[in-house]
Design a protein around this motif. Structure first.
Motif, PDB file in Angstrom:
ATOM      1  N   VAL A 108      12.679   7.892  -1.480  1.00 47.72           N
ATOM      2  CA  VAL A 108      11.641   8.478  -2.330  1.00 47.72           C
ATOM      3  C   VAL A 108      11.678   7.780  -3.686  1.00 47.72           C
ATOM      4  CG1 VAL A 108      10.710  10.588  -3.338  1.00 47.72           C
ATOM      5  CG2 VAL A 108      11.971  10.698  -1.175  1.00 47.72           C
ATOM      6  N   GLU A 109      10.554   7.245  -4.104  1.00 45.24           N
ATOM      7  CA  GLU A 109      10.432   6.484  -5.353  1.00 45.24           C
ATOM      8  C   GLU A 109       9.296   7.047  -6.195  1.00 45.24           C
ATOM      9  OE1 GLU A 109      10.092   4.224  -8.480  1.00 45.24           O
ATOM     10  OE2 GLU A 109      11.836   4.006  -7.174  1.00 45.24           O
ATOM     11  N   GLY A 110       9.566   7.268  -7.482  1.00 42.68           N
ATOM     12  CA  GLY A 110       8.572   7.857  -8.358  1.00 42.68           C
ATOM     13  C   GLY A 110       7.417   6.954  -8.697  1.00 42.68           C
ATOM     14  N   ALA A 111       7.642   5.641  -8.707  1.00 45.57           N
ATOM     15  CA  ALA A 111       6.584   4.683  -9.027  1.00 45.57           C
ATOM     16  C   ALA A 111       6.424   3.721  -7.863  1.00 45.57           C
ATOM     17  CB  ALA A 111       6.913   3.964 -10.334  1.00 45.57           C
ATOM     18  N   GLY A 112       6.678   2.434  -8.090  1.00 45.27           N
ATOM     19  CA  GLY A 112       6.627   1.446  -7.027  1.00 45.27           C
ATOM     20  C   GLY A 112       7.983   0.808  -6.814  1.00 45.27           C
ATOM     21  N   ILE A 113       8.154   0.095  -5.710  1.00 40.83           N
ATOM     22  CA  ILE A 113       9.415  -0.582  -5.408  1.00 40.83           C
ATOM     23  C   ILE A 113       9.817  -1.481  -6.576  1.00 40.83           C
ATOM     24  CG2 ILE A 113      10.552  -2.226  -3.865  1.00 40.83           C
ATOM     25  CD1 ILE A 113       9.900   0.432  -2.525  1.00 40.83           C
ATOM     26  N   GLY A 114      11.041  -1.307  -7.085  1.00 44.13           N
ATOM     27  CA  GLY A 114      11.535  -2.154  -8.161  1.00 44.13           C
ATOM     28  C   GLY A 114      10.820  -1.966  -9.488  1.00 44.13           C
ATOM     29  N   GLY A 151      13.443   2.265   8.387  1.00 45.72           N
ATOM     30  CA  GLY A 151      13.446   3.108   7.204  1.00 45.72           C
ATOM     31  C   GLY A 151      12.038   3.432   6.740  1.00 45.72           C
ATOM     32  N   VAL A 152      11.880   4.587   6.109  1.00 46.04           N
ATOM     33  CA  VAL A 152      10.583   5.040   5.609  1.00 46.04           C
ATOM     34  C   VAL A 152      10.666   5.155   4.090  1.00 46.04           C
ATOM     35  CG1 VAL A 152       8.861   6.889   5.635  1.00 46.04           C
ATOM     36  CG2 VAL A 152      10.106   6.296   7.738  1.00 46.04           C
ATOM     37  N   ILE A 153       9.678   4.584   3.397  1.00 47.28           N
ATOM     38  CA  ILE A 153       9.664   4.595   1.936  1.00 47.28           C
ATOM     39  C   ILE A 153       8.415   5.307   1.434  1.00 47.28           C
ATOM     40  CG2 ILE A 153       9.707   3.190  -0.158  1.00 47.28           C
ATOM     41  CD1 ILE A 153      10.957   0.934   1.486  1.00 47.28           C
ATOM     42  N   TYR A 154       8.644   6.317   0.599  1.00 45.10           N
ATOM     43  CA  TYR A 154       7.536   7.004  -0.069  1.00 45.10           C
ATOM     44  C   TYR A 154       7.528   6.579  -1.534  1.00 45.10           C
ATOM     45  CZ  TYR A 154       7.381   9.989   4.063  1.00 45.10           C
ATOM     46  OH  TYR A 154       7.280  10.455   5.356  1.00 45.10           O
ATOM     47  N   GLU A 155       6.391   6.073  -2.002  1.00 45.95           N
ATOM     48  CA  GLU A 155       6.247   5.629  -3.378  1.00 45.95           C
ATOM     49  C   GLU A 155       5.286   6.537  -4.129  1.00 45.95           C
ATOM     50  OE1 GLU A 155       5.936   1.147  -3.683  1.00 45.95           O
ATOM     51  OE2 GLU A 155       5.734   1.390  -1.503  1.00 45.95           O
ATOM     52  N   THR A 190       0.874  -1.171   0.000  1.00 48.93           N
ATOM     53  CA  THR A 190       0.000   0.000   0.000  1.00 48.93           C
ATOM     54  C   THR A 190       0.913   1.223   0.000  1.00 48.93           C
ATOM     55  OG1 THR A 190      -1.718  -1.165   1.247  1.00 48.93           O
ATOM     56  CG2 THR A 190      -1.813   1.247   1.205  1.00 48.93           C
ATOM     57  N   PRO A 191       1.071   1.892  -1.137  1.00 52.17           N
ATOM     58  CA  PRO A 191       2.057   2.969  -1.228  1.00 52.17           C
ATOM     59  C   PRO A 191       1.741   4.139  -0.309  1.00 52.17           C
ATOM     60  CG  PRO A 191       1.315   2.261  -3.403  1.00 52.17           C
ATOM     61  CD  PRO A 191       0.379   1.661  -2.416  1.00 52.17           C
ATOM     62  N   LYS A 192       2.801   4.719   0.223  1.00 48.73           N
ATOM     63  CA  LYS A 192       2.699   5.937   1.025  1.00 48.73           C
ATOM     64  C   LYS A 192       3.296   7.076   0.195  1.00 48.73           C
ATOM     65  CE  LYS A 192       4.068   5.722   5.288  1.00 48.73           C
ATOM     66  NZ  LYS A 192       4.975   5.661   6.470  1.00 48.73           N
ATOM     67  N   VAL A 193       2.484   8.082  -0.127  1.00 52.20           N
ATOM     68  CA  VAL A 193       2.921   9.202  -0.952  1.00 52.20           C
ATOM     69  C   VAL A 193       3.532  10.282  -0.060  1.00 52.20           C
ATOM     70  CG1 VAL A 193       2.163  11.001  -2.556  1.00 52.20           C
ATOM     71  CG2 VAL A 193       1.171   8.699  -2.687  1.00 52.20           C
ATOM     72  N   LEU A 194       4.631  10.867  -0.513  1.00 47.18           N
ATOM     73  CA  LEU A 194       5.276  11.941   0.246  1.00 47.18           C
ATOM     74  C   LEU A 194       4.440  13.208   0.165  1.00 47.18           C
ATOM     75  CD1 LEU A 194       7.640  13.152   1.826  1.00 47.18           C
ATOM     76  CD2 LEU A 194       8.796  13.562  -0.358  1.00 47.18           C
ATOM     77  N   GLU A 195       4.017  13.696   1.313  1.00 44.76           N
ATOM     78  CA  GLU A 195       3.273  14.948   1.401  1.00 44.76           C
ATOM     79  C   GLU A 195       3.830  15.767   2.559  1.00 44.76           C
ATOM     80  OE1 GLU A 195      -0.810  13.792   1.798  1.00 44.76           O
ATOM     81  OE2 GLU A 195      -1.078  13.545  -0.358  1.00 44.76           O
ATOM     82  N   GLY A 196       4.178  16.995   2.294  1.00 40.85           N
ATOM     83  CA  GLY A 196       4.748  17.849   3.324  1.00 40.85           C
ATOM     84  C   GLY A 196       6.257  17.684   3.431  1.00 40.85           C
ATOM     85  N   ALA A 197       6.843  18.392   4.379  1.00 44.03           N
ATOM     86  CA  ALA A 197       8.292  18.398   4.562  1.00 44.03           C
ATOM     87  C   ALA A 197       8.688  17.409   5.654  1.00 44.03           C
ATOM     88  CB  ALA A 197       8.770  19.796   4.928  1.00 44.03           C
TER      89      ALA A 197
END
Length: 434
Positions: free
Chosen positions: A65-71, A208-212, A27-34
């Motif tokens: 930070v990942e633009g799409a999904g992992i891998g 670690g925290v991953i934003y996809e 379930t991707p977590k999108v980066l929002e905010g600083a």
């Protein structure tokens, strides 16, 4: 990974066998905010994940930070082959950069595979990892090349290779296509997307925290504390690591001219059942030693995964099945007309020297890219070396950083055409056994 010509913007995986058979649905977590971190990593492929895991194991707070999904990129689309070494041979490195560079690279070319096995074992990653890699020869010239490679690697302390004559080769791979080959017992193969997904889970278990699905639009890499910007947020860190490789696009202009995206294509047949065991009784992965090579292996559910082909510039052929099927049927005539369930393409980053690059842009921003088709093991190794440098040990990082990089002739506009023309010579040599 950042936005590029192939990224659709919705984070969907390509229609590959790997995506269809992945064993972790995130379930991707999108980066929002600083947000802030000790280390910010751009790109959730092997390079970024290896760097992040090694740092998280040392106690660093890592944000990826990942633009799409992992891998989503090459790490989740490749042939799944654990092949030791770099694209450029140890001979080439020694000739270009001297005996010291040759000895240095010779001391670590098997380390990437060891890192993969350590991560799979320690974090219980389910990725169908198996041992054994075979280099296949079509001509006497290829056999001489492999014999030289075996002797050279032995001179650097690696005595894990076994020459194969035609009869020995036939026992491992049931085809008349090859006159022989060489077995590397320390090579192997696995499900590449499940490896990346398992590594992401390992990173998160370490804090670690991953934003996809958060494409990067800009990197402030000259700042004392670099900042990675997306459309909806940012990560400010003490150190940044750029691992976008072939899918970085133009997000970091300083890196654009260093590598060129090159696409390779793969197909996966229908499950072959007992036929599969007869075709590759060894259940090892295979690659031939031509310049434009074929590579293949069996999946866990007994499909033949067969890849090859090259398109400089990273564009996709109109019909992957039509391009790769003749190569498959040449090696395995008994598979003529076999049903192909999946066909896909993916880009790797080619450096002109065929030697991967790592370095710094700005005071606290690192990068690694340009594995030139040998990224599965090389990226895991470079991730460890980057983590060492960030932790204060620059000894191995400095060895790679000082290797000169060479721009592609023809510049960005004509580099693909130049490389295509150059490849014709090597294809000519392969065709005539030179």
């Amino acid at each position: 990974m950042a936005n590029n010509q192939s990224y659709a913007g919705n984070g969907a995986y390509p229609d590959s066998y790997y995506a269809a058979s992945r064993n972790i649905i995130r379930t991707p977590k999108v980066l929002e905010g600083a947000v802030t971190a000790d280390v910010a990593v751009l790109g959730a492929g092997y390079s970024g994940l290896s760097t992040a895991i090694h740092l998280a194991e040392k106690g660093y707070k890592v944000v990826m930070v990942e633009g799409a999904g992992i891998g989503w990129g090459a790490s989740g689309r490749n042939g799944g082959q654990v092949v030791n070494g770099l694209n450029a041979s140890l001979d080439t490195i020694k000739r270009r950069y001297g005996d010291q560079a040759g000895a240095f690279v010779g001391s670590l070319v098997q380390e990437g595979g060891k890192i993969i096995r350590r991560l799979v074992s320690q974090y219980e990653i389910d990725c169908d990892l198996k041992n054994g890699n075979i280099y296949a020869a079509y001509t006497p010239a290829h056999m001489k090349e492999l014999e030289h490679k075996k002797a050279l690697w032995k001179s650097y302390g690696m005595d894990d290779h076994q020459m194969l004559d035609k009869a020995a080769m036939r026992k491992l791979v049931d085809t008349d296509a090859y006159i022989g080959g060489m077995l590397d017992t320390t090579g192997g193969h696995m499900h590449p997307l499940n490896l990346t997904l398992g590594e992401a889970k390992a990173l998160e278990s370490l804090g670690g925290v991953i934003y996809e699905q958060s494409p990067v639009i800009r990197v402030e890499h000259e700042a004392e504390k670099p900042v990675i910007h997306t459309a909806k947020g940012s990560v400010t860190a003490n150190t940044a690591v750029i691992c976008g490789n072939a899918y970085l696009g133009h997000v970091v202009p300083k890196l654009v001219s260093r590598v060129m995206p090159v696409s390779t294509q793969m197909i996966a047949t229908e499950p072959l059942g007992e036929r599969a065991d007869a075709l590759i009784p060894s259940d090892m992965c295979v690659e031939d030693v031509r310049y434009i090579l074929d590579y293949f292996r069996l999946s866990a559910d007994k499909r033949m995964i067969f890849g090859g082909g090259t398109v400089y510039g990273g564009t996709d052929p109109a019909d992957v099945r039509a391009k790769i099927r003749p190569n498959l049927e040449k090696v395995f005539p008994s598979l003529k007309g076999v049903k192909i369930d999946y066909a896909w393409s993916g880009n790797f980053a080619l450096s002109f020297s065929r030697v991967p690059q790592m370095g710094k842009i700005g005071k606290n921003t690192y990068f690694a890219h340009g594995y030139s088709g040998h990224g599965v093991t090389g990226s895991h190794l470079f991730g460890r070396i980057l983590s060492e440098a960030i932790h204060g040990d620059l000894s191995r990082f400095s060895q790679f950083e000082k290797l000169p990089w060479i721009p592609f002739p023809g510049g960005r506009m004509f580099r693909a055409q130049y490389s295509t023309i150059g490849s014709w010579w090597y294809q000519f040599k392969d065709a005539f056994g030179l």
